[in-house]
Design an enzyme around this catalytic site. Sequence first.
Site, PDB file in Angstrom:
ATOM      1  N   CYS A  33      24.860  79.779  54.766  1.00 32.12           N
ATOM      2  CA  CYS A  33      25.379  79.883  56.136  1.00 32.12           C
ATOM      3  C   CYS A  33      24.253  80.045  57.148  1.00 32.12           C
ATOM      4  O   CYS A  33      24.480  79.916  58.341  1.00 32.12           O
ATOM      5  CB  CYS A  33      26.344  81.059  56.243  1.00 32.12           C
ATOM      6  N   ASP A  35      22.709  82.775  57.876  1.00 27.33           N
ATOM      7  CA  ASP A  35      22.701  84.090  58.521  1.00 27.33           C
ATOM      8  C   ASP A  35      21.545  84.958  57.999  1.00 27.33           C
ATOM      9  O   ASP A  35      21.148  84.839  56.844  1.00 27.33           O
ATOM     10  CB  ASP A  35      24.033  84.807  58.283  1.00 27.33           C
ATOM     11  N   CYS A  58      27.544  86.264  61.188  1.00 22.16           N
ATOM     12  CA  CYS A  58      28.964  86.232  61.511  1.00 22.16           C
ATOM     13  C   CYS A  58      29.511  87.652  61.717  1.00 22.16           C
ATOM     14  O   CYS A  58      28.817  88.642  61.485  1.00 22.16           O
ATOM     15  CB  CYS A  58      29.717  85.553  60.383  1.00 22.16           C
ATOM     16  N   CYS A 102      28.796  88.045  52.859  1.00 20.69           N
ATOM     17  CA  CYS A 102      28.238  88.733  54.034  1.00 20.69           C
ATOM     18  C   CYS A 102      27.939  90.188  53.686  1.00 20.69           C
ATOM     19  O   CYS A 102      26.944  90.749  54.142  1.00 20.69           O
ATOM     20  CB  CYS A 102      29.225  88.655  55.199  1.00 20.69           C
TER      21      CYS A 102
HETATM   22 FE1  FES Z   1      27.121  84.102  56.152  1.00 17.62          FE
HETATM   23 FE2  FES Z   1      28.793  85.836  57.066  1.00 17.62          FE
HETATM   24  S1  FES Z   1      29.083  83.710  56.990  1.00 17.62           S
HETATM   25  S2  FES Z   1      26.797  86.190  56.445  1.00 17.62           S
END
Ligand code: FES
Length: 123
Positions: A33, A35, A58, A102
């Site tokens: 993702c 992140d 997110c 996450c």
């Molecule tokens: Fe990747 Fe939440 S979607 S940390």
Amino acid sequence: MYSEKVMEHFANPHNMGELEDYNAVGEVGNAHCGDIMRMYLKIEDNIIKDASFKTFGCCAAIASSSVATDMIKGMTIDEALKLKNEDVVKALDGLPPVKIHCSVLAEEAIKKAIENYREGADQ
Ligand code: FES
């Protein structure tokens, strides 16, 4: 989709930003993702006196960082190393299955920061 607890932490994250006097930092990311989560710890006599985070991610990642930093404050580093992503999910009253990774970021960021602290302490 999200529990009230998640929304609460997302809307009003605890411990956000860089600690002024941190002595350990850990950064992890999820390649999927994109992140990124960074945790700052202030450790004294093996106790986590303070913790904060900066997360580019997110809603679930921010809520996980917020609740995880709350949880580890006051823990010994050995206790914090035992914190699992499931504990974070539980503290948030659950996360949707696609958002479990996450909470894994929070567990990993804490471990990385403690590793960083131990490397520094050995020098
Ligand atoms: Fe990747 Fe939440 S979607 S940390």
